[in-house]
Design a protein around this motif. Structure first.
Motif, short mmCIF file in Angstrom:
data_model
loop_
_atom_site.label_atom_id
_atom_site.label_comp_id
_atom_site.label_asym_id
_atom_site.label_seq_id
_atom_site.Cartn_x
_atom_site.Cartn_y
_atom_site.Cartn_z
N GLN A 149 -33.44 -64.47 -70.59
CA GLN A 149 -32.30 -63.85 -69.92
C GLN A 149 -32.61 -62.45 -69.41
N ASN A 150 -32.27 -62.21 -68.14
CA ASN A 150 -32.45 -60.90 -67.51
C ASN A 150 -33.90 -60.47 -67.38
N PRO A 156 -35.04 -51.70 -56.87
CA PRO A 156 -35.88 -51.94 -55.69
C PRO A 156 -37.18 -51.15 -55.71
N SER A 157 -37.18 -49.94 -56.24
CA SER A 157 -38.43 -49.18 -56.25
C SER A 157 -39.43 -49.84 -57.19
N LEU A 158 -38.94 -50.47 -58.24
CA LEU A 158 -39.83 -51.15 -59.16
C LEU A 158 -40.41 -52.41 -58.52
N ASN A 197 -29.34 -51.31 -48.53
CA ASN A 197 -29.13 -50.16 -49.41
C ASN A 197 -27.64 -49.85 -49.52
N LEU A 257 -26.48 -46.20 -50.40
CA LEU A 257 -26.61 -45.28 -49.28
C LEU A 257 -25.45 -45.48 -48.31
N ILE A 290 -16.78 -44.07 -55.58
CA ILE A 290 -17.72 -45.19 -55.48
C ILE A 290 -17.82 -45.88 -56.84
N TYR A 292 -21.08 -52.25 -60.38
CA TYR A 292 -21.35 -52.97 -61.62
C TYR A 292 -22.62 -53.78 -61.43
N GLU A 293 -23.13 -54.31 -62.53
CA GLU A 293 -24.24 -55.26 -62.47
C GLU A 293 -23.79 -56.43 -61.60
N THR A 319 -21.44 -59.29 -62.76
CA THR A 319 -20.16 -58.67 -63.13
C THR A 319 -19.40 -58.25 -61.89
N LYS A 355 -15.73 -59.64 -60.79
CA LYS A 355 -14.57 -58.76 -60.63
C LYS A 355 -14.01 -58.84 -59.22
#
Lengths: 547, 318, 297
Positions: free
Chosen positions: A228-229, A258-260, A396, A399, A417, A420-421, A424, A428
């Motif tokens: 999971q995840n 995204p940078s990862l 993005n 942004l 602003i 959530y993940e 989720t 919602k």
């Protein structure tokens, strides 16, 4: 003195050895291992492996595209319907009945949790659709009846019955003819599950959710393990009917940041990623170790107004807010070369259905302030929800949200602003908790009707894909007429008219259409960009590094 | 001594009660109150039965997810503590020995900088320059995704070693590679603190009378520094270790977040972003209880080693 | 008679004490430097509160490197970020957020902590036990976990983060106060003063307080450096300051997306935090030396 020196020296030698030891470790993988497997940096975790209940590509990429097949498929370049699990089919003269002839050589996957004793047959097709249709079906109840696409594509109303005529012939009976029925059957939710497996689960009194948690399909890869995840591991389906699967292993490395993802791609931990933000795109285009694949997408990034909540029920407020937003700046800053403006909810690449004559109300902050005060709102305080994932339609979100926030501030509106993940967030938004939300939609077929219906149709409210909760009977009527239309010109005219209505009322503000971009290192071969979005690794292979 | 143990146990139990109250509050702070109909008493009795609640997000018992993620954190914390000791102790001793020379000043300044460093920024710097710029180590995660290693113990170094895959040694070295940056990140602050503490206590003990007695007795330099000085410096050090657990846990959460390390720190933060209150309350309950227990044990050890230590010494960096 | 002499002796020492203290403090140049930088940051924070910010987000100014870089301009001293905002002005704007809220947090913890400590020290037995035990529980909770608790109950935000950090700092102040007050109260001269007829508040002010003030001051500097790092950490995780607030930790979080092409966006806010914390620590080091020196006499 001597002892002291001796101790210090031995400690130093120990440290030196440790460093040598670590430095000597090979950083590259053995060629053989990396050749047989592909690692895809995905951006989200699926909640389960069932494409019937899914609505986002996070789910479909992990289930429908990998583990399952459908009766028919859409050709990636031409958009024409092709045979898949069904070898050929006939339609009745009144258009209300389709008879599919199924292939006789298709195997279900052999997994740790299920070993099929028979080949694919009509029973499986009937089960897969009955699960979504029949409210008495145990698996229907287990999924709480939440089959978004099944309801949204009209099958809930229109599919009268599905019958197995013989072991390899299935008949679909419709209430009304539907000219896009075949396209509908090519969609992810129409994936075919194993009836034998479902029966086994019930017979052994296993928890019913195992059907979705430990999936069994006919597709090119079978699920091996899911952390999971973190990681999804697939293995090649040795008896895949359509072709020989080249990759022994397929791994989805779930990486929300995204940078990862970018870092993992350039250091070689991932082989593929999709839809990089603009800054990464520019760097990647200069990188000699990767290939970039891109196509204009059939998608739209938009901002939804939740018309169930004040003040968004007032069309003038929606218009005013839209006029406050500097779309040109957003498109240039967020998308760059990766997006094109669209003034209607139908993407420009969906010709000829896209109405090129419509223009959104022009960017005019002064006028916007005027309209807002006329509508009785001088100091609005609103919430803008942002999606946390990268998508072709929005590379993005954060942004974009910040730019919108600033635009709205200039007309006296305070914006908070919220994010959530991803799962989720979707939950919602589906529950209607949002006020304004940045969202997007990728076309499932080339039919503009499906697109507009999912986004703005009345039935789509219940199906939770209409995130503005806007219901306009005139709009729906136009769409229905179009789906029944005989010729293409009629269809085009009706869809154009529908778009005019949508832009007049502005339940959503269409922002841009994004390019679908896929970046892969040069070892990856036969990677095909999916026109309809998402990923597919069916025919992919890898070659050795050449240095 | 027995009286002390009983007192300690009593205090630990009181602390546990306090923590359960807090975690119960967290559980009930979900704004859609539909899920929690548990009374506090039910909550407690469930825990005694081993039922920590089921996550509404993953539909799994929260305790299972927690235990699944624990070994990753333990591996990280253990290795970081070892590295911190290996680096901090000798540096502290060297600084004490060369007191009032440039060496001492340099080590002192490095250690002050090291513990002023925000750990999350340090991690990013390491990633940008070592992993991305020079590509010396991987960027994040525990192991390259291509290796499919069975999680027997949950400790990657052990699991790769005992794995029956043909690439097990390769995977083992890959695991080490992935550990380098996170361990360095997490070990930096404790190493700095250990260095300073060691230096401080060695300086004070070296001035103590019994050392001068030992010198008078004719023991050579090695004996003074390493045997007497260090041994006595270790006593306040063990006191320090107690509160390092708290600091280590905070550091571990941040390190896991940045390096995508699948331990309980990242698990807690994921639970927060998914508003998974069941998982949150379980995580908070268990992590805090663990820290309380460890602190109590270390305190008892401290009493045993040196009965003169006052418990009010815990006023240093938290 | 003896006690009166003691009082007068101590007051005579006070004047020369300040000079000697400064001598000890300034013997270490780092301590003076730390103090100087702290003052600068404090002044900048205050002044930036009164300056109105008007971010100019024109497209052409995205991701410009700092002025000393070949592609940098003098218009943007430290370059711009992904949204085209000038980093230097954002750092200035963020100073009252990171530094200011940390100061407020520490002040709150100091006042409440000392108050609680005094209550506990004077009311003995059960009250003291209750206070100390609850402080122990709070102390046992790792600072980040405590912040997660506060955020999950109250929601994210800079103020809530400040509150969480204040709670984290509380136990140390309470404990320091309690132990030192009790220690002082047990000393001979207090008994002598009591015999002399001095009231509790007089004892408190004249003799106990000055001696507790020293460790408390040290405690405060440590607390301040902890607070800054913790508040920035919470901003970084999105639990504290929310984007687009220019709090330094939140700036770092935003900068991560462009860290591979614009390392300065991610280096500079962290550097700001480091410099601030370093100066506090050097300053605290200097203070420490004064106290150590005093204690030896």
């Amino acid at each position: 003195m001597l002892l002291q020196h001796r101790f210090a020296t031995s400690y130093a030698i120990f440290i030196a050895l440790l460093c040598l030891f670590l430095a000597g470790c090979d950083n590259d993988n053995s060629n053989l291992l990396s050749q047989s497997g592909l690692v895809y940096c995905s951006d989200g975790a699926p909640d389960n492996f069932n494409p019937q209940t899914g609505t986002s590509y996070t789910n479909f990429d992990a289930s429908a595209r990998v583990i399952f097949n459908r009766l028919v498929s859409t050709n990636n370049s031409t958009g024409i319907i092709e045979p898949a699990l069904a070898s050929h089919w006939e339609m009745s003269s009144d258009g209300r009945s389709y008879l599919f002839h199924l292939r006789k050589d298709v195997n279900f996957q052999n997994t740790q949790w299920f070993q099929p004793k028979r080949l694919f047959n009509a029973e499986d097709v009937v089960f897969s659709f009955n699960r979504q249709k029949d409210e008495q079906n145990n698996f229907h109840k287990q999924a709480s009846g939440e089959f978004n696409y099944y309801q949204n594509m009209g099958l809930e109303k229109n599919l009268r019955a599905i019958l197995a005529r013989t072991a390899h012939q299935v008949e679909f009976q419709l209430v009304e003819p539907d000219s896009s029925f075949l396209h509908t059957l090519s969609m992810d939710f129409a994936s075919i599950l194993s009836a034998e497996y479902a029966a086994k689960i019930e017979a052994q009194q296993q928890p019913l959710k195992n059907l979705d948690k430990f999936p069994v399909g006919t597709g090119p890869y079978k699920l091996k393990k899911y952390q999971q995840n973190a990681v999804i591991r697939y293995q090649a389906h040795e008896n895949y009917y359509a072709s020989r699967v080249h990759l022994k292993n397929l791994v989805y490395a779930i990486t929300p940041a995204p940078s990862l993802r970018y870092a993992r791609l350039i250091t070689g931990e991932c082989d593929v990623l999709t839809n990089p933000p603009k800054s990464q795109y520019e760097l990647l285009s200069k990188n000699p170790d990767v290939n970039i694949y891109q196509k204009p997408g059939l998608n739209i990034g938009y901002m939804a107004f939740n018309t169930d909540k004040k003040p968004f029920d007032d069309a003038n407020v929606r218009k005013a807010l839209s006029m406050a937003i500097n779309k040109a700046r957003i498109i240039d800053t967020v998308y760059g070369k990766l997006g094109t403006n669209t003034d209607t909810p139908v993407p420009p690449s969906m010709t000829p259905f896209h109405n090129p004559n419509i223009k959104l109300p022009k960017y005019n902050p002064e006028q916007s302030k005027l309209l807002l005060s006329e509508a009785g709102h001088n100091q609005l305080s609103l919430e803008l929800w942002v999606l946390p994932v990268q998508r072709s339609y929005n590379p993005n979100g954060m942004l974009m949200a910040e730019l919108i926030q600033e635009d709205l501030r200039k007309v006296g509106v305070t914006t908070t602003i919220v994010s959530y993940e991803w799962n989720t967030y979707l939950d919602k938004v589906r529950a209607g908790e949002h006020e304004m939300a940045l969202l997007g939609w990728v076309a499932d077929t080339y039919d503009a009707g499906d697109f507009l219906r999912s986004l703005l149709g009345c039935t789509a409210i219940k199906a939770k894909t209409n995130r503005s909760h806007w219901c306009n009977l005139e709009f729906d009527a136009l769409l229905n007429q179009a789906s029944l239309a005989d010729n293409i010109e009629e269809k085009i005219a009706l869809y154009h008219k529908a778009q005019e209505l949508a832009v007049l009322h502005l339940p959503i503000l269409p922002i841009a259409t994004g390019q679908s971009v896929m970046v892969a290192n040069k070892q990856v071969q036969n990677l095909e960009l999916q026109t309809l979005g998402g990923v597919s690794f069916t025919d992919v292979s890898k070659v050795a590094k050449d240095d | 001594m027995i009286k002390l143990i009983f007192r300690q146990i009593f205090f630990v139990l009181v602390s546990f009660t306090g923590v359960t109250l807090i975690s119960y509050m967290v559980l009930n702070s979900a704004d859609h109150g539909a899920n929690t109909s548990l009374s506090y008493w039910q909550y407690i009795s469930n825990i005694f039965k081993g039922d920590f609640g089921t996550s509404l997000v993953t539909a799994e018992p929260t305790i299972n997810s927690f235990l699944l993620h624990l070994p990753a954190s333990l591996e990280l914390v253990l290795l970081s503590s070892i590295l911190a000791l290996l680096v901090g102790l000798p540096l502290g001793v060297i600084a004490a020995k060369y007191h009032r020379t440039p060496i001492d000043t340099i080590i002192n300044n490095i250690s002050i900088t090291a513990y002023s460093m925000p750990i999350f920024w340090w991690a990013i710097l390491l990633i940008v320059y070592i992993a991305i710029e020079f590509q010396l180590t991987p960027v994040a995660g525990r192991l390259n995704f291509i290796y499919d290693i069975e999680p027997v113990t949950g400790f990657m170094l052990i699991d790769t070693f005992i794995s029956d895959q043909s690439y097990r040694m390769e995977a083992f070295f890959d695991a080490i590679n992935h550990l380098i940056l996170p361990v360095i990140t997490l070990a930096t602050l404790p190493a700095a603190i250990i260095c300073r503490m060691t230096r401080q206590t060695m300086l004070t003990t070296l001035n103590a009378d019994y050392i001068k007695t030992a010198q008078a007795k004719g023991l050579n330099g090695f004996g003074i520094y390493w045997i007497h000085g260090l041994r006595n410096a270790l006593i306040p050090l063990t006191n320090m270790l107690g509160l390092q657990v708290s600091t280590l846990m905070t550091g571990a959460i941040l390190t896991e977040y940045i390096f995508s390390w699948p331990g309980i720190g990242k698990w807690l933060l994921d639970a927060l972003s998914q508003t998974d209150y069941q998982a949150l309350s379980t995580g908070i309950l268990i992590t805090t209880s663990m820290v309380i227990l460890i602190n109590a044990v270390i305190e008892l050890l401290g009493f045993w080693l040196n009965p003169q230590t006052k418990s009010s010494k815990r006023i240093y960096h938290g | 008679m003896v006690s009166v002499q003691l009082y007068s002796q101590s007051s005579a020492q006070e004047n020369s004490g300040l000079q000697s203290r400064w001598a000890i403090f300034s013997s270490k140049s780092s301590a003076v430097l730390g103090l100087l930088i702290l003052c600068i940051i404090f002044i900048l924070s205050l002044s930036s509160l009164f300056i109105d910010s008007s971010n100019t987000n024109s497209l052409s100014t995205q991701l410009i490197p700092p002025s000393w870089h070949e592609q940098g301009t003098s218009e943007h001293l430290l370059g711009t970020d992904l949204l085209g905002r000038d980093i230097f002005s954002r750092l200035l704007e963020g100073a009252p957020l990171t530094f200011g809220i940390s100061l407020l947090s520490v002040t709150f913890a100091l006042l409440v902590g000392v108050g609680l400590g005094l209550v506990a020290a004077f009311y003995r037995k059960h009250v003291q036990l209750a206070v100390m035990r609850s402080m122990d529980i709070i102390f046992a909770i790792p600072s980040l976990v405590l912040a997660i608790i506060v955020v999950s109950i109250l929601g994210p935000g800079l103020v809530n983060a400040g509150l969480a950090v204040a709670i984290v700092l509380l136990p140390n102040f309470v404990r320091t106060t309690i132990s030192h007050v009790i220690e002082e109260m047990n000393k001979a001269y207090v008994d002598a003063a009591k015999l002399d007829g001095a009231t509790p508040s007089r004892i408190l002010l004249k003799s106990v307080f000055p001696n507790v003030a020293a460790p408390l001051t040290l405690q405060t500097t440590i607390a301040l450096s902890t607070a800054i790092v913790d508040i920035a950490a919470l901003g970084f995780l999105g639990l504290g300051a929310q984007a687009p607030q220019p709090e330094w930790g939140a700036m770092l979080a935003e900068a991560r997306t462009s860290m591979h092409i614009a390392p300065w966006v991610v280096t500079l806010p962290g550097l700001a935090i480091l410099i601030t914390v370093l100066s506090i620590n050097f300053f605290g080091d200097g203070l420490n030396r004064i106290i150590n020196n005093k204690m030896r006499h």
